[in-house]
Design an enzyme around this catalytic site. Structure first.
Site, PDB file in Angstrom:
ATOM      1  N   LYS A   8       0.837  -1.211   0.000  1.00 21.51           N
ATOM      2  CA  LYS A   8       0.000   0.000   0.000  1.00 21.51           C
ATOM      3  C   LYS A   8       0.867   1.255   0.000  1.00 21.51           C
ATOM      4  CE  LYS A   8      -1.797   1.517   4.057  1.00 21.51           C
ATOM      5  NZ  LYS A   8      -1.509   2.905   4.440  1.00 21.51           N
ATOM      6  N   ASN A   9       1.824   1.302   0.915  1.00 21.50           N
ATOM      7  CA  ASN A   9       2.570   2.548   1.109  1.00 21.50           C
ATOM      8  C   ASN A   9       3.601   2.817   0.019  1.00 21.50           C
ATOM      9  OD1 ASN A   9       1.009   3.082   3.280  1.00 21.50           O
ATOM     10  ND2 ASN A   9       2.529   2.485   4.816  1.00 21.50           N
ATOM     11  N   ARG A  68      -4.778  10.618   4.617  1.00 22.95           N
ATOM     12  CA  ARG A  68      -3.708  11.610   4.758  1.00 22.95           C
ATOM     13  C   ARG A  68      -2.693  11.533   3.631  1.00 22.95           C
ATOM     14  NH1 ARG A  68      -3.623  13.645   9.560  1.00 22.95           N
ATOM     15  NH2 ARG A  68      -1.496  14.334   9.281  1.00 22.95           N
ATOM     16  N   CYS A  71      -5.943  12.836  13.269  1.00 20.08           N
ATOM     17  CA  CYS A  71      -5.681  11.436  12.925  1.00 20.08           C
ATOM     18  C   CYS A  71      -5.681  10.625  14.214  1.00 20.08           C
ATOM     19  CB  CYS A  71      -4.323  11.326  12.234  1.00 20.08           C
ATOM     20  SG  CYS A  71      -3.799   9.641  11.953  1.00 20.08           S
ATOM     21  N   ARG A  96       0.462  14.032  13.494  1.00 21.31           N
ATOM     22  CA  ARG A  96       0.884  13.896  12.103  1.00 21.31           C
ATOM     23  C   ARG A  96       0.836  15.198  11.298  1.00 21.31           C
ATOM     24  NH1 ARG A  96      -1.428   8.386   9.672  1.00 21.31           N
ATOM     25  NH2 ARG A  96       0.452   8.563   8.440  1.00 21.31           N
ATOM     26  N   PRO A  97       1.568  16.203  11.737  1.00 24.14           N
ATOM     27  CA  PRO A  97       1.616  17.438  10.940  1.00 24.14           C
ATOM     28  C   PRO A  97       2.366  17.213   9.619  1.00 24.14           C
ATOM     29  CG  PRO A  97       3.194  17.549  12.749  1.00 24.14           C
ATOM     30  CD  PRO A  97       2.440  16.258  12.911  1.00 24.14           C
ATOM     31  N   VAL A  98       2.254  18.180   8.705  1.00 25.89           N
ATOM     32  CA  VAL A  98       2.991  18.071   7.427  1.00 25.89           C
ATOM     33  C   VAL A  98       3.956  19.254   7.281  1.00 25.89           C
ATOM     34  CG1 VAL A  98       1.281  16.666   6.232  1.00 25.89           C
ATOM     35  CG2 VAL A  98       1.062  19.157   6.172  1.00 25.89           C
ATOM     36  N   ASP A  99       4.380  19.800   8.426  1.00 23.83           N
ATOM     37  CA  ASP A  99       5.251  20.985   8.396  1.00 23.83           C
ATOM     38  C   ASP A  99       6.564  20.724   7.660  1.00 23.83           C
ATOM     39  OD1 ASP A  99       5.537  19.272  10.790  1.00 23.83           O
ATOM     40  OD2 ASP A  99       7.247  20.563  11.242  1.00 23.83           O
ATOM     41  N   GLN A 100       7.054  19.508   7.708  1.00 22.54           N
ATOM     42  CA  GLN A 100       8.342  19.222   7.060  1.00 22.54           C
ATOM     43  C   GLN A 100       8.207  19.164   5.537  1.00 22.54           C
ATOM     44  OE1 GLN A 100      11.260  19.115   8.945  1.00 22.54           O
ATOM     45  NE2 GLN A 100       9.766  19.845  10.442  1.00 22.54           N
ATOM     46  N   ASP A 151       4.377   0.227  12.009  1.00 21.11           N
ATOM     47  CA  ASP A 151       3.219  -0.427  11.383  1.00 21.11           C
ATOM     48  C   ASP A 151       3.109  -1.912  11.747  1.00 21.11           C
ATOM     49  OD1 ASP A 151       2.571   1.958  10.242  1.00 21.11           O
ATOM     50  OD2 ASP A 151       3.277   1.458   8.238  1.00 21.11           O
ATOM     51  N   ILE A 182       7.478   6.431  17.262  1.00 20.49           N
ATOM     52  CA  ILE A 182       7.157   7.194  16.048  1.00 20.49           C
ATOM     53  C   ILE A 182       5.871   8.019  16.200  1.00 20.49           C
ATOM     54  CG2 ILE A 182       6.784   7.066  13.535  1.00 20.49           C
ATOM     55  CD1 ILE A 182       9.561   6.076  14.321  1.00 20.49           C
ATOM     56  N   ARG A 215      -8.884  -0.574   4.248  1.00 17.07           N
ATOM     57  CA  ARG A 215      -8.039   0.474   3.672  1.00 17.07           C
ATOM     58  C   ARG A 215      -6.678  -0.079   3.270  1.00 17.07           C
ATOM     59  NH1 ARG A 215      -7.813   5.921   6.962  1.00 17.07           N
ATOM     60  NH2 ARG A 215      -6.333   6.183   5.260  1.00 17.07           N
TER      61      ARG A 215
HETATM   62  N1  EPU Z   1       6.129  14.331  11.256  1.00 22.34           N
HETATM   63  C1  EPU Z   1       6.107  15.676  11.580  1.00 22.34           C
HETATM   64  N2  EPU Z   1       6.065  16.591  10.556  1.00 22.34           N
HETATM   65  C2  EPU Z   1       6.020  16.213   9.253  1.00 22.34           C
HETATM   66  C3  EPU Z   1       6.038  14.852   8.926  1.00 22.34           C
HETATM   67  C4  EPU Z   1       6.102  13.921   9.959  1.00 22.34           C
HETATM   68  O1  EPU Z   1       6.133  16.049  12.752  1.00 22.34           O
HETATM   69  O2  EPU Z   1       5.952  17.111   8.382  1.00 22.34           O
HETATM   70  C5  EPU Z   1       6.216  13.320  12.334  1.00 22.34           C
HETATM   71  C6  EPU Z   1       4.942  12.481  12.423  1.00 22.34           C
HETATM   72  O3  EPU Z   1       3.942  13.103  13.186  1.00 22.34           O
HETATM   73  C7  EPU Z   1       5.464  11.206  13.054  1.00 22.34           C
HETATM   74  C8  EPU Z   1       6.874  11.094  12.454  1.00 22.34           C
HETATM   75  O4  EPU Z   1       7.214  12.394  12.005  1.00 22.34           O
HETATM   76  O5  EPU Z   1       5.558  11.354  14.444  1.00 22.34           O
HETATM   77  C9  EPU Z   1       7.011  10.121  11.302  1.00 22.34           C
HETATM   78  O6  EPU Z   1       5.945  10.323  10.390  1.00 22.34           O
HETATM   79  P1  EPU Z   1       6.065  10.038   8.824  1.00 22.34           P
HETATM   80  O7  EPU Z   1       5.958  11.332   8.107  1.00 22.34           O
HETATM   81  O8  EPU Z   1       7.234   9.188   8.544  1.00 22.34           O
HETATM   82  O9  EPU Z   1       4.727   9.212   8.562  1.00 22.34           O
HETATM   83  P2  EPU Z   1       3.864   9.280   7.248  1.00 22.34           P
HETATM   84  O10 EPU Z   1       4.756   9.514   6.100  1.00 22.34           O
HETATM   85  O11 EPU Z   1       2.706  10.184   7.450  1.00 22.34           O
HETATM   86  C10 EPU Z   1       4.061   6.754   6.600  1.00 22.34           C
HETATM   87  C11 EPU Z   1       3.129   5.619   6.381  1.00 22.34           C
HETATM   88  C12 EPU Z   1       2.533   5.190   7.708  1.00 22.34           C
HETATM   89  C13 EPU Z   1       3.684   4.776   8.628  1.00 22.34           C
HETATM   90  C14 EPU Z   1       4.668   5.934   8.775  1.00 22.34           C
HETATM   91  C15 EPU Z   1       5.893   5.591   9.605  1.00 22.34           C
HETATM   92  C16 EPU Z   1       2.345   6.042   4.136  1.00 22.34           C
HETATM   93  C17 EPU Z   1       1.226   6.415   3.222  1.00 22.34           C
HETATM   94  N3  EPU Z   1       2.083   6.039   5.441  1.00 22.34           N
HETATM   95  O12 EPU Z   1       3.291   7.800   7.173  1.00 22.34           O
HETATM   96  O13 EPU Z   1       1.706   4.061   7.447  1.00 22.34           O
HETATM   97  O14 EPU Z   1       3.182   4.437   9.896  1.00 22.34           O
HETATM   98  O15 EPU Z   1       5.126   6.359   7.474  1.00 22.34           O
HETATM   99  O16 EPU Z   1       6.560   4.521   9.055  1.00 22.34           O
HETATM  100  O17 EPU Z   1       3.427   5.722   3.672  1.00 22.34           O
HETATM  101  C18 EPU Z   1      -0.015   2.516   7.862  1.00 22.34           C
HETATM  102  O18 EPU Z   1       0.239   2.005   6.762  1.00 22.34           O
HETATM  103  O19 EPU Z   1      -0.765   1.958   8.713  1.00 22.34           O
HETATM  104  C19 EPU Z   1       0.589   3.804   8.191  1.00 22.34           C
HETATM  105  C20 EPU Z   1       0.099   4.605   9.147  1.00 22.34           C
END
Ligand code: EPU
Length: 420
Positions: free
Chosen positions: A22-23, A93, A117, A122-126, A305, A327, A397
């Protein structure tokens, strides 16, 4: 809402196929926005999140066609909109993954902020910080990220933490930027590598994927490609936890054991006999599992995961285990439901202490997120008596025909369709 009804106690035996990840599939489908040529993507799992992604891409004007097999053909030569609306983003997301490609190819993107969430903030600030470093002008307006750039310019970006979709978004933005981008502190997940391999087939210049330092030399345009999505290491790991909990003997085909080191190590420590070749895994379990402690980490560490599924195994293991989730701040929502089945779990902040019980007892439980749902299914398969897992739309999902696969291994599991 559909439910799963499980009668616990059956050993799992037989052979099943692992689906595409999926991811990896989600960012790869979004990468179709980067070219006007056709993209043919194979091994795309039939999942609700894939359907949502295709709906979003179609809303933007991408033509997508699912062939009879698991191939999806996409063509983004008539993109009419650069807006990812709230109604789609709020349900998934990963929709944020259109931000980088839209901005890179069309110079503009309006993507709804995802909002709350279940598993953490799970912010997207980065993602935003990285795109700003590449020269985008970004504002938050009416709940949307509004980004503009004539042409992005290569830059050095170090994210504050390791982010999987953040790395993917920035990589997709940088492939069409002017000059060299270096992503430091990049995610090393196999799904990031799979996306990089697709982008390279499309004509991108990328080096260092699979390490924390990815260098991308932007090109003027990308072209079409054919790609097969990497196997789902989390789905495979979930089935291995299930057989470790019930006992039995299973073979997973079309798997990618090379991407599953941390999971295989922990399951071996728990007593699962594992043999693996290039694309197969053979696992046998003939005893009560041993408790195994772990902390979740970015790849190649133990995946968040897989945390809920290995915790389910620990609830019936011999001994006490300590689990630390590093995480996400709220990823223990399965604990209360597992406790209703007789599990003994104490939570203190990010740490869970699991005291293994001789057995769980079946109960009505409620799924709260994708991996939490999988842990309840594992618990139900191993428990004495009947378990009903409600709200399995979470499971749909991210797991392709999970109950059918488990059923073919001898599990007594059936889907009860909602009347609505
Ligand atoms: N984070 C921030 N700011 C950002 C981005 C991330 O603070 O701009 C924090 C997050 O809140 C979290 C950490 O950084 O605490 C890591 O988050 P990451 O961005 O790596 O997670 P993601 O990209 O949103 C993906 C997978 C998730 C998986 C995580 C961690 C996809 C579509 N989703 O999420 O998958 O848990 O990486 O490996 O690739 C799942 O499949 O069940 C799932 C939740």
């Amino acid at each position: 809402m559909d439910k799963l009804h499980i009668t616990g106690g059956a050993r799992l035996n037989g052979e099943i196929r692992v689906s595409g990840a999926k991811n990896a599939a989600l960012p790869i489908l979004c990468a179709s926005l980067l070219t006007a040529d056709a993209l043919a993507v194979g091994n795309v799992p039939a999942l609700n999140d894939v359907d949502t992604t295709l709906r979003l891409l179609e809303r933007l004007g991408v033509r997508a066609r699912r062939a009879a097999d698991d191939t999806v053909e996409l063509r983004a030569n008539q993109v009419a909109s650069v807006e990812a609306p709230y109604d789609l983003v709020k349900t998934m997301r990963a929709s944020i993954l259109v931000l980088g490609p839209l901005l890179a190819r069309f110079g503009e993107a309006h993507v709804s902020l995802p909002g709350g969430c279940a598993i953490g903030q799970r912010p997207v600030d980065q993602h935003i910080k990285g795109l700003a470093a590449l020269g985008a002008e970004i504002r938050i307006e009416h709940g949307y990220v509004v980004a503009r750039a004539k042409r992005l310019k290569g830059a050095s970006v170090r994210t504050d933490m390791i982010t999987v979709t953040g790395t993917e978004n920035l990589m997709m933005a940088a492939v069409l930027a002017d000059g060299r981008t270096v992503l430091q502190n990049a995610a090393r997940e196999p799904e990031v590598v799979d996306l990089a391999e697709l982008l390279i087939k499309m004509g991108a210049h990328i080096e260092g994927h699979g390490t924390d330092h990815i260098a991308i030399d932007g090109v003027e345009r990308l072209h079409g490609a054919t790609h097969r999505v990497v196997a789902d290491r989390i789905e495979a790991g979930t089935f291995l936890c299930a057989v470790a909990a019930t006992g039995g003997d299973i073979v997973l085909r079309d798997a990618a054991p090379a991407t599953m080191g941390a999971t295989l190590d922990k399951l071996r420590e728990a007593g699962l006999a594992v043999d693996a070749g290039g694309d197969w895994i053979h696992a046998t379990m003939n005893r009560r599992p041993s408790a195994v402690g772990f902390r979740t980490l970015e790849y190649p560490g133990f995946a968040t995961d897989m945390q809920a599924q290995l915790m389910a195994l620990n609830t019936i293991a011999d001994g006490t285990s300590v689990i630390v989730e590093t995480i996400f701040e709220n990823r223990y929502m399965h604990v209360q439901e597992l406790s209703r089945m007789g599990a003994q779990i104490d939570i203190d902040g990010h740490t869970a202490v699991v005291t293994g019980m001789p057995a769980l007892s079946g109960a009505r439980v409620m799924a709260t997120d994708l991996r939490a749902s999988a842990s309840l299914v594992i618990a139900g398969l191993a428990a004495r008596g009947e378990t009903t897992v409600e709200r399995i739309y979470h499971l749909d999902r991210g797991y392709e025909r999970m109950e059918a696969k488990l059923h073919s291994l001898g599990a007594r599991i059936e889907r009860i369709k909602s009347k609505a």
